[in-house]
Design a protein around this motif. Structure first.
Motif, PDB file in Angstrom:
ATOM      1  N   TYR A  68       4.899   1.532  15.663  1.00 30.95           N
ATOM      2  CA  TYR A  68       3.801   2.474  15.415  1.00 30.95           C
ATOM      3  C   TYR A  68       2.847   2.627  16.574  1.00 30.95           C
ATOM      4  O   TYR A  68       2.431   3.712  16.923  1.00 30.95           O
ATOM      5  N   LEU A  69       2.469   1.460  17.146  1.00 32.30           N
ATOM      6  CA  LEU A  69       1.365   1.507  18.095  1.00 32.30           C
ATOM      7  C   LEU A  69       1.806   1.351  19.548  1.00 32.30           C
ATOM      8  O   LEU A  69       1.014   1.490  20.465  1.00 32.30           O
ATOM      9  N   GLY A  70       3.091   1.032  19.738  1.00 28.33           N
ATOM     10  CA  GLY A  70       3.586   0.820  21.100  1.00 28.33           C
ATOM     11  C   GLY A  70       3.550   2.120  21.926  1.00 28.33           C
ATOM     12  O   GLY A  70       3.235   3.192  21.403  1.00 28.33           O
ATOM     13  N   LYS A  71       3.869   1.991  23.234  1.00 29.62           N
ATOM     14  CA  LYS A  71       3.794   3.131  24.150  1.00 29.62           C
ATOM     15  C   LYS A  71       4.675   4.290  23.679  1.00 29.62           C
ATOM     16  O   LYS A  71       4.339   5.459  23.851  1.00 29.62           O
ATOM     17  N   THR A 128      -4.062  -0.557  12.678  1.00 31.67           N
ATOM     18  CA  THR A 128      -4.428  -1.762  13.435  1.00 31.67           C
ATOM     19  C   THR A 128      -5.046  -2.806  12.484  1.00 31.67           C
ATOM     20  O   THR A 128      -4.694  -3.980  12.488  1.00 31.67           O
ATOM     21  N   GLN A 129      -5.968  -2.307  11.689  1.00 31.14           N
ATOM     22  CA  GLN A 129      -6.651  -3.188  10.722  1.00 31.14           C
ATOM     23  C   GLN A 129      -5.643  -3.788   9.746  1.00 31.14           C
ATOM     24  O   GLN A 129      -5.644  -4.997   9.478  1.00 31.14           O
ATOM     25  N   GLY A 130      -4.786  -2.919   9.225  1.00 35.28           N
ATOM     26  CA  GLY A 130      -3.765  -3.366   8.266  1.00 35.28           C
ATOM     27  C   GLY A 130      -2.876  -4.432   8.866  1.00 35.28           C
ATOM     28  O   GLY A 130      -2.560  -5.435   8.231  1.00 35.28           O
ATOM     29  N   LEU A 131      -2.505  -4.188  10.128  1.00 36.16           N
ATOM     30  CA  LEU A 131      -1.650  -5.159  10.820  1.00 36.16           C
ATOM     31  C   LEU A 131      -2.353  -6.521  10.937  1.00 36.16           C
ATOM     32  O   LEU A 131      -1.782  -7.567  10.649  1.00 36.16           O
ATOM     33  N   ALA A 132      -3.658  -6.446  11.333  1.00 35.54           N
ATOM     34  CA  ALA A 132      -4.416  -7.702  11.505  1.00 35.54           C
ATOM     35  C   ALA A 132      -4.540  -8.448  10.177  1.00 35.54           C
ATOM     36  O   ALA A 132      -4.341  -9.670  10.105  1.00 35.54           O
ATOM     37  N   THR A 133      -4.846  -7.689   9.129  1.00 36.79           N
ATOM     38  CA  THR A 133      -4.997  -8.310   7.812  1.00 36.79           C
ATOM     39  C   THR A 133      -3.695  -8.955   7.373  1.00 36.79           C
ATOM     40  O   THR A 133      -3.671 -10.078   6.867  1.00 36.79           O
ATOM     41  N   LEU A 161      -0.240  13.078   9.893  1.00 38.16           N
ATOM     42  CA  LEU A 161      -0.947  11.823  10.177  1.00 38.16           C
ATOM     43  C   LEU A 161      -1.184  11.034   8.887  1.00 38.16           C
ATOM     44  O   LEU A 161      -1.003   9.807   8.829  1.00 38.16           O
ATOM     45  N   ASP A 162      -1.596  11.742   7.841  1.00 38.37           N
ATOM     46  CA  ASP A 162      -1.840  11.072   6.561  1.00 38.37           C
ATOM     47  C   ASP A 162      -0.594  10.391   6.023  1.00 38.37           C
ATOM     48  O   ASP A 162      -0.636   9.238   5.559  1.00 38.37           O
ATOM     49  N   SER A 163       0.520  11.138   6.120  1.00 38.38           N
ATOM     50  CA  SER A 163       1.733  10.518   5.578  1.00 38.38           C
ATOM     51  C   SER A 163       2.198   9.347   6.444  1.00 38.38           C
ATOM     52  O   SER A 163       2.712   8.331   5.947  1.00 38.38           O
ATOM     53  N   LEU A 164       1.969   9.442   7.775  1.00 34.40           N
ATOM     54  CA  LEU A 164       2.320   8.302   8.656  1.00 34.40           C
ATOM     55  C   LEU A 164       1.511   7.055   8.268  1.00 34.40           C
ATOM     56  O   LEU A 164       2.021   5.936   8.172  1.00 34.40           O
ATOM     57  N   LYS A 165       0.228   7.341   7.988  1.00 33.53           N
ATOM     58  CA  LYS A 165      -0.663   6.229   7.624  1.00 33.53           C
ATOM     59  C   LYS A 165      -0.180   5.525   6.345  1.00 33.53           C
ATOM     60  O   LYS A 165      -0.011   4.296   6.315  1.00 33.53           O
ATOM     61  N   SER A 166       0.094   6.346   5.316  1.00 30.95           N
ATOM     62  CA  SER A 166       0.495   5.698   4.059  1.00 30.95           C
ATOM     63  C   SER A 166       1.870   5.039   4.188  1.00 30.95           C
ATOM     64  O   SER A 166       2.105   3.952   3.648  1.00 30.95           O
ATOM     65  N   LEU A 182       1.212   1.708   6.108  1.00 34.52           N
ATOM     66  CA  LEU A 182       0.562   0.668   5.303  1.00 34.52           C
ATOM     67  C   LEU A 182       1.522   0.119   4.243  1.00 34.52           C
ATOM     68  O   LEU A 182       1.500  -1.087   3.968  1.00 34.52           O
ATOM     69  N   ALA A 183       2.343   0.990   3.698  1.00 36.75           N
ATOM     70  CA  ALA A 183       3.322   0.534   2.707  1.00 36.75           C
ATOM     71  C   ALA A 183       4.348  -0.379   3.368  1.00 36.75           C
ATOM     72  O   ALA A 183       4.703  -1.434   2.834  1.00 36.75           O
ATOM     73  N   ALA A 184       4.785   0.005   4.600  1.00 36.97           N
ATOM     74  CA  ALA A 184       5.767  -0.802   5.316  1.00 36.97           C
ATOM     75  C   ALA A 184       5.219  -2.202   5.597  1.00 36.97           C
ATOM     76  O   ALA A 184       5.920  -3.211   5.483  1.00 36.97           O
ATOM     77  N   LEU A 185       3.938  -2.250   5.966  1.00 30.56           N
ATOM     78  CA  LEU A 185       3.307  -3.545   6.302  1.00 30.56           C
ATOM     79  C   LEU A 185       3.477  -4.568   5.181  1.00 30.56           C
ATOM     80  O   LEU A 185       3.738  -5.737   5.422  1.00 30.56           O
ATOM     81  N   GLU A 186       3.292  -4.074   3.957  1.00 34.86           N
ATOM     82  CA  GLU A 186       3.328  -4.981   2.798  1.00 34.86           C
ATOM     83  C   GLU A 186       4.675  -5.682   2.666  1.00 34.86           C
ATOM     84  O   GLU A 186       4.758  -6.750   2.070  1.00 34.86           O
ATOM     85  N   THR A 187       5.727  -5.076   3.224  1.00 33.67           N
ATOM     86  CA  THR A 187       7.058  -5.669   3.067  1.00 33.67           C
ATOM     87  C   THR A 187       7.371  -6.688   4.170  1.00 33.67           C
ATOM     88  O   THR A 187       8.377  -7.385   4.119  1.00 33.67           O
TER      89      THR A 187
END
Lengths: 799, 341
Positions: free
Chosen positions: B32-35, B69-74, B5-10, B13-18
């Protein structure tokens, strides 16, 4: 009237007053000072000097360096620009420190490097005459060093505006009397002048006959024989010249002097040239008179003349005749002194455009009681100056009319009108007495006053109140603030409405114009909205450009538009609110307030956003009218084009005619140099006002959504939109709440649509106030409307 | 599981930045968050987690979901903000604005007239009006003007063929008002045009503009005249304005005054400017009107009043420094536009 301070000073000593103080004194007594002219130099530092020698200025071609003897014992060097002198000439020299007229002070200095210790003067520089193009060369007998003010008297001239009620102030004695009252200074020698000293006898019928006593109730004649007519003595010439009168000969000058001295106009006839006695009568049909001004005047039977047995010899009170005037060869004279009534003199002088100092005084009214004294003063002067022998009696015809009487002053009302709580009756009475009135009786409520003969204006109680107010001035009157609740009426509403319209137009980028209400006959062709076509022409226009009251504002706006086009303006947005004048069939002139608008050129100013905005067309003007306060709905009723306009139409709201709209005929627009079409409208303010009805009524906001359906249909090109519009407005379909045109399509090439056809597209809005409509319900309503449309109008609906 | 889970999170978040556009963000969300998304897949693994670890893993799952979710919104907000900024980037606000339909202007005479009208209305005066084509009686006789007064002459006054004339002053509105008024006090103002048979030149117009005021009541005195007019002129020209009254003569008032106001004409030193005429209504005026009324409301023994009148054209010229009166009727837009609000 020109008044000489020196002359006034022969009657009272005004040396304690500065010119400015005298000016204020006169101004606040109701005698307006329109100009003050200082003549001559008061300063002792302008002296007679002799030019001993002169040489060319080393550094300036046009200047001379002069050595001048100013009487001090040593020569003085003066640089001078004039050329009209030679060595030995005597000239006025202004020494350093001398103040010249106009407040210009002389200082020592250098001119182009040469020392100049003063200034040699022209007569003009000393305020003593016109420019003669050089120095004033003085009499060679005058001693050097003598102040010029001892040779030529300095004087102050007041140009006064005497109000028409104060004819008594049209003389130096009259003004001196007034100044004495205002300052409390004593008059020198009291009123000797006005006093008659000679004996009188009734004139015999063959001497003087009064045929028109309404114009001349009193006439006197004095015969003086063996006079020597010639130039007047210097003092008399100077007096007359000081107030701008040209000396002629001693006899004429004396009559003019007496007029300016005491307001009595006189006339001297050459007795030898009179044929028989004097008759004062109306002119006869066809009579003419060659007057002293060299002009011949055709007289009417209403004109009053002085005639001898043969012909008129003077226009009574206005001007004497050339043939019987006093000349160098005259020896015996008849001196006329009379009272002519104002109306007669005024009418004749005005009709003949012949205005003299004499007519000016008779028109305003002279004191009949001073006629005799005036004659006596003139006789005294003639005997002294021109010699001769006067007949020992004054021949008199008629009686001097009594024009003033006693006046009762209503003390209570006077006090209330003046509004000065601190003013006592005693103080008010003292003012009246100072002005020469005599208190005959007085109690708390009333006082009675005797009026001096020269105060023709004091006839009523309120005239005395005015005298008190005039002398005291308003400084002592407290300022009172009174207001009352003011009930507005239709005029107030009309004013507010007009201002509201003005603001609306200004906010839409229009410039308010104000054109003249008088126009030319040709301009009336530009009138918009003059159904009867009658124009109110003036009886006595002053020029061809302004012959008639405008029947419309458009003629004026078009003229203004043309002016602006000439100045290079392309975009014209003008409006004017004002009155027009319509001649009604019954001959009456109807006055009406209107708003006119003129529109031409681009809809917006050119800018970097849009270099060439589209040109405004008549729909811009129509849209503007529709947006004005009071114009909710607009119907168009086309009128016959009349040559001045195209698209000429009446604007209506129901039965109310709001006004007219049109395009100025292109031919007319081209004549005005307009670069493109010019659109105009003129609206009736009263009709617009009727459209603005009180406070708006609130309608509940719709709670259910609306559904729209569009419809496009084809129809003949010449069917006006108004017919379609009327159909949708009148169709009985409860769910239809509004309809609007959104497209008009025509194809001039005839490819997509025949040329005589057009296609319209309307959007229809449906809503129920009770529920959200189902699609099926709307479709059904829409289908019903389309069916009705096809039935009502020759249209083909595109489905 | 926790480390997954930790590695998925990082990784997320890294992917989001790109990511730089809306579509990529949506793809990310589904990824990530889809069904069938990766976090959803991992959370399905909860079933196999031993009971004693469920609490920790559950908390971790929530933490990771919230973070993504938060990262996506930001990220979404940041992208939107950048887009908003880009939308206005490069706009040179120093460029001129769009002129709309342009700025119009009220005629200077309207502005002055309205200033006078607004001021006098505050002082309890209402508007009155009368015809410009007027009878000689209303224009002259009733105003106590002698029958042979020069102003009546055809050389000075415009006449109509029927004997009526173009009013030479707005004072005729005094008579029109007094003829019909039902009650005292009378407090009216009448702005309007008047006519004089003058050649038009730099200082004369044949049609000019005046404003007239009249106050009649039982006990109106010079004190009312002074108070009202001083107040009026100070309201119009400023509180410190010096006002002076010079005695004068008018046929229809007695006593009569001319009013001077000390004004700084444009570009000139303050000087006394003759601005208006005024006075107490002559009893002869009340007598003339009473005769036609046939009643005693305006009995000259009982009522008094004051009147004043002033020319607006000259006032406009003085206030604005206008050199030639003809500018007022020529309507050159370059002139009019100088008076735009």
């Amino acid at each position: 009237m020109q008044v000489s301070l020196n002359w006034l000073q022969t009657h009272l000593d005004l040396s304690g007053y500065t010119t400015a103080q005298l000016s204020d004194l006169l101004t606040f007594a109701g005698i307006e000072v329109e100009g003050i002219e200082e003549k001559g130099v008061a300063s002792d530092k302008v002296v007679v000097a002799q030019i001993q020698s002169f040489e060319q200025h080393p550094n300036a071609d046009k200047l001379s360096v002069c050595q001048v003897d100013d009487g001090s014992g040593s020569l003085r060097q003066i640089v001078c620009g004039a050329k009209n002198f030679k060595a030995g000439d005597k000239v006025p020299l202004a020494l350093p420190g001398a103040a010249l007229p106009g407040g210009f002070e002389i200082k020592e200095g250098k001119l182009r490097g040469a020392v100049s210790n003063g200034m040699m003067c022209s007569a003009k520089e000393l305020g003593l005459g016109e420019d003669t193009g050089g120095l004033w060369i003085l009499d060679s007998e005058l001693p050097v060093g003598k102040p010029v003010n001892q040779i030529v008297e300095s004087d102050t001239l007041f140009d006064l505006e005497i109000t028409p009620n104060r004819s008594d102030l049209l003389s130096h004695l009259g003004l001196a009397r007034e100044l004495a009252a205002l300052t409390g200074l004593p008059l020198k020698g009291e009123r000797d002048h006005a006093k008659a000293t000679s004996k009188t006898r009734a004139a015999k019928a063959d001497e003087v006959t009064l045929e028109a006593t309404d114009g001349c109730p009193y006439y006197t004649a004095r015969i003086i024989k063996d006079v020597k007519v010639g130039p007047s003595p210097a003092w008399l010439k100077a007096r007359l010249e000081s107030i701008g009168l040209r000396p002629i000969n001693n006899i004429v000058d004396i009559t003019n002097y007496v007029m300016m001295e005491m307001g009595q106009s006189l006339h001297a006839f050459d007795l030898a040239k009179l044929q028989g006695g004097i008759t004062v009568r109306r002119a006869k049909e066809g009579e003419k008179l060659l007057a002293l001004d060299g002009q011949e005047y055709a007289l009417l039977t209403e004109d009053l003349v002085i005639a001898d047995a043969q012909r008129p010899v003077a226009i009574a009170g206005v001007m004497g005749g050339e043939e019987t005037g006093v000349t160098e060869s005259s020896t015996d004279i008849l001196l006329e002194a009379a009272y002519f009534t104002p109306g007669n003199v005024r009418r004749t002088a005005r009709r003949l455009s012949l205005h003299s100092d004499s007519s000016y005084r008779f028109e305003r009214g002279i004191d009949p009681q001073q006629v005799h004294g005036g004659s006596d003063l003139a006789v005294k002067l003639i005997l002294t100056i021109a010699g001769g022998t006067a007949e020992d009696v004054l021949r008199v015809a008629g009686e001097p009319p009594v024009l003033v009487g006693e006046v009762e002053l209503d003390e209570v009302r006077a006090h209330r009108l003046l509004g000065m709580p601190g003013l006592s009756a005693d103080e008010a009475h003292a003012i009246l007495e100072k002005l020469g009135l005599t208190r005959l009786s007085a109690n708390k409520e009333k006082s009675r006053w005797g009026i001096p003969g020269y105060r023709l204006d004091l006839q009523r109680s309120v005239d005395l109140v005015e005298e008190v107010a005039r002398v005291i001035g308003l400084d002592r009157v407290p300022a009172k603030f009174t207001a009352a609740f003011a009930q507005g009426d239709a005029t107030d509403k009309a004013y507010d409405h007009a201002m509201q319209l003005r603001q609306a137009l200004v906010h839409r980028g229009f410039n308010e114009a104000q054109t003249l209400r008088l126009v030319s006959t040709a301009q009336t062709k530009d009138a918009l909205g003059n159904p009867t076509g009658g124009v109110a022409a003036l009886k006595n226009p002053l020029s061809e450009d302004h012959t008639t009251l405008r029947p419309s504002i458009i003629p004026g706006l078009l003229a203004s538009a043309a002016l602006n086009v000439r100045q290079g303006a392309e975009r014209l947005r003008l409006f004017e609110i004002g009155r027009v004048f319509l001649k009604m069939p019954n001959g009456m002139v109807r006055e009406e307030e209107r708003l006119a608008i003129l529109l031409s050129g681009p809809v917006a100013p050119s800018s970097w956003h849009a270099r060439e905005p589209k040109a405004a067309d008549i729909f811009d003007l129509r849209g503007l009218v529709e947006s004005l306060p009071g114009v909710a709905t607009l119907e168009i009723k086309p009128l016959k084009d009349n040559g001045a306009f195209l698209l000429h139409s009446e604007l209506k709201a129901g039965n109310r005619v709001l006004g007219w709209i049109a395009q100025v005929h292109p031919a007319r627009a081209r004549a005005l140099d307009a670069r493109g079409p010019v659109y105009v409208c003129e609206l009736l303010l009263s009709a617009l006002r009727q459209g603005s009805s009180g406070p708006a009524k609130f309608t509940d906001l719709p709670r259910f959504p609306a559904i729209t359906r569009d419809v496009a249909f084809e129809l003949a090109a010449d069917v006006p939109n108004a017919k379609v519009s009327a159909f949708f407005a009148g169709v009985k379909e409860p769910l239809l709440i509004s309809s609007a045109l959104f497209d008009v399509f025509a194809d001039p090439t005839g490819v997509k649509l025949p040329q005589d056809r057009k296609s319209l597209a309307w959007t229809l809005t449906y809503r129920s106030s009770e529920k959200t409509l189902e699609t099926a319900e709307v479709d059904a309503a829409h289908a019903r409307i389309l069916a009705a449309l096809e039935k009502a109008l020759p249209v083909v609906v595109r489905r | 599981m926790l480390s997954e889970l930790d590695s998925l999170k990082s990784e997320a978040l890294a992917a989001l930045e790109t990511l730089t556009d809306e579509a990529a963000l949506e793809a990310f969300r589904i990824d990530y968050l889809g069904k069938k998304g990766r976090l959803t897949a991992l959370s399905a693994g909860m079933r196999d987690v031993p009971v004693e670890q469920k609490k920790d893993v559950g908390a971790k799952l929530n933490e990771v979901r919230d973070a993504i979710t938060q990262g996506l919104a930001t990220r979404k907000e940041a992208l939107q903000a950048a887009k908003d900024a880009a939308a206005v980037a490069g706009i040179d606000l120093t460029l001129p604005g769009r002129p709309g339909s342009g700025v119009g202007s009220l005629h200077p005479l309207t502005q002055i007239r309205d200033l006078a009208v607004r001021t006098l209305r505050r002082m309890g005066f209402t508007l009155a009006d009368g015809p410009e084509v007027e009878t000689e009686w209303h224009c002259f006789d009733a105003l106590n003007t002698p029958a042979d007064h020069p102003a009546r002459n055809e050389s000075d006054t415009f006449y109509m063929p029927d004997g009526k004339l173009l009013r030479t002053h707005t004072s005729s509105v005094q008579i029109r008002t007094l003829e019909t008024v039902k009650d005292l006090p009378v407090r009216i103002i009448a702005p309007g045009a008047a006519y004089r048979r003058d050649e038009i030149d730099a200082t004369h117009l044949s049609v000019f503009n005046q404003i007239e005021a009249l106050y009649v009541d039982k006990d109106v005195s010079l004190a009312d005249l002074k108070g009202t007019l001083e107040f009026f002129f100070r309201e119009v020209f400023g509180p410190g304005t010096a006002v002076r009254f010079r005695p004068h003569f008018f046929p229809f008032t007695e006593p009569s005054f001319e009013i001077d106001v000390k004004l700084e004409a444009k570009g000139r030193e303050a000087r006394w400017i003759e601005i208006a005429g005024c006075g107490m209504v002559d009893p002869a005026v009340f007598a003339a009107v009473s005769k036609t009324r046939g009643d005693t409301l305006l009995d000259p023994e009982q009522v008094t009043g004051f009147a004043f009148g002033m020319g607006l054209d000259r006032l406009a010229m003085i206030l604005h420094g206008i050199s030639d009166i003809r500018h007022l009727i020529e309507n050159d837009v370059r002139f009019l536009q100088q008076f735009a609000a």
